[in-house]
Design a protein around this motif. Structure first.
Motif, short mmCIF file in Angstrom:
data_model
loop_
_atom_site.label_atom_id
_atom_site.label_comp_id
_atom_site.label_asym_id
_atom_site.label_seq_id
_atom_site.Cartn_x
_atom_site.Cartn_y
_atom_site.Cartn_z
N ALA A 1 0.24 1.39 6.99
CA ALA A 1 0.97 2.38 6.05
C ALA A 1 -0.08 3.37 5.47
N MET A 2 -1.09 2.68 4.94
CA MET A 2 -2.14 3.57 4.00
C MET A 2 -2.79 4.67 5.07
N ARG A 3 -3.05 4.02 6.29
CA ARG A 3 -3.75 4.62 7.18
C ARG A 3 -2.93 5.89 7.77
N ARG A 4 -1.76 5.74 7.89
CA ARG A 4 -0.71 6.89 8.17
C ARG A 4 -0.64 8.12 7.20
N HIS A 5 -1.04 7.49 5.84
CA HIS A 5 -1.10 8.65 4.71
C HIS A 5 -2.59 9.40 4.63
N GLY A 6 -3.53 9.15 5.38
CA GLY A 6 -4.69 9.43 5.51
C GLY A 6 -5.93 8.64 4.65
N ALA A 7 -5.58 7.58 4.14
CA ALA A 7 -6.69 6.66 3.37
C ALA A 7 -7.58 5.96 4.56
N ARG A 8 -8.57 5.84 4.19
CA ARG A 8 -9.72 5.39 4.99
C ARG A 8 -9.94 4.14 4.13
N ILE A 9 -9.75 3.04 4.75
CA ILE A 9 -10.00 1.83 4.18
C ILE A 9 -11.70 1.53 4.35
N LEU A 10 -12.13 1.17 3.14
CA LEU A 10 -13.76 1.32 2.86
C LEU A 10 -14.06 -0.43 3.00
N TYR A 11 -13.07 -1.28 2.25
CA TYR A 11 -13.35 -2.76 2.03
C TYR A 11 -11.99 -3.38 2.20
N THR A 12 -11.97 -4.66 2.60
CA THR A 12 -10.38 -5.59 2.37
C THR A 12 -11.02 -6.51 1.63
N TYR A 13 -10.29 -6.70 0.28
CA TYR A 13 -10.46 -7.87 -0.22
C TYR A 13 -9.37 -9.12 -0.01
N THR A 14 -9.71 -9.74 1.05
CA THR A 14 -8.77 -10.78 1.51
C THR A 14 -8.17 -11.84 0.52
N GLU A 15 -9.22 -12.55 -0.16
CA GLU A 15 -8.88 -13.39 -1.27
C GLU A 15 -8.15 -13.00 -2.60
N LEU A 16 -8.50 -11.63 -2.56
CA LEU A 16 -8.02 -11.07 -3.96
C LEU A 16 -6.81 -9.93 -3.55
N HIS A 17 -6.40 -9.84 -2.42
CA HIS A 17 -5.21 -9.38 -1.98
C HIS A 17 -5.26 -7.75 -2.34
N GLY A 18 -6.26 -7.17 -1.50
CA GLY A 18 -6.21 -5.58 -1.81
C GLY A 18 -7.48 -5.10 -1.18
N PHE A 19 -7.50 -3.83 -1.36
CA PHE A 19 -8.13 -2.87 -0.58
C PHE A 19 -9.23 -1.95 -1.35
N ALA A 20 -10.33 -1.62 -0.93
CA ALA A 20 -10.92 -0.19 -1.38
C ALA A 20 -10.64 0.77 -0.38
N VAL A 21 -10.10 2.03 -0.81
CA VAL A 21 -9.71 3.01 0.16
C VAL A 21 -10.25 4.43 -0.34
N ALA A 22 -10.44 5.34 0.50
CA ALA A 22 -10.98 6.67 0.19
C ALA A 22 -9.65 7.78 0.51
N ALA A 23 -9.38 8.42 -0.38
CA ALA A 23 -8.53 9.66 -0.02
C ALA A 23 -9.03 10.56 0.94
N PRO A 24 -8.13 11.00 1.75
CA PRO A 24 -8.56 12.16 2.79
C PRO A 24 -9.28 13.43 1.81
N ARG A 25 -10.23 14.02 2.54
CA ARG A 25 -11.14 14.98 1.81
C ARG A 25 -10.40 15.88 1.06
N ARG A 26 -9.33 16.42 1.63
CA ARG A 26 -8.77 17.54 1.06
C ARG A 26 -7.37 17.25 0.16
#
Length: 103
Positions: free
Chosen positions: A47-72
């Motif tokens: 779902a995040m990728r559909r909105h243009g997010a680029r996943i930088l890191y997945t925190y499996t034990e902490l239940h989350g992600f580091a994501v980058a917004a689309p450039r524009r």
């Protein structure tokens, strides 16, 4: 609060400049979610990728992600978009931090 501190301490640092996010520009975010299983994690990541997010890191034990917004993308609008994805609990700016101790 503890979850965000733990995520900052346990995360492998990402070179924000190399991701096109620019340090301090509000282009990278820490996303926490209700994603304690691989299936939920994959659904939210898709779902995040559909909105243009680029996943930088997945925190499996902490239940989350580091994501980058689309450039524009507008950072505030992108944050609101992520918060509307079912299962996402919080979206916070990613940034450098350091621990200080009182003398």
């Amino acid at each position: 609060m503890f979850l965000m501190l733990a995520a900052a301490l346990l995360a492998q640092p990402a070179d924000v400049a190399s991701t096109g996010a620019g340090a301090g520009a509000g282009r990278a975010f820490i996303v926490t979610c209700d994603c304690d299983t691989a299936v939920r994690r994959a659904r939210i990541a898709t779902a995040m990728r559909r909105h243009g997010a680029r996943i930088l890191y997945t925190y499996t034990e902490l239940h989350g992600f580091a994501v980058a917004a689309p450039r524009r993308a507008d950072s505030a609008r992108f944050r609101r978009t992520l918060m509307r994805i079912p299962g996402i609990v919080a979206v916070q700016d990613d940034g450098r931090s350091q621990v200080s101790t009182a003398s």
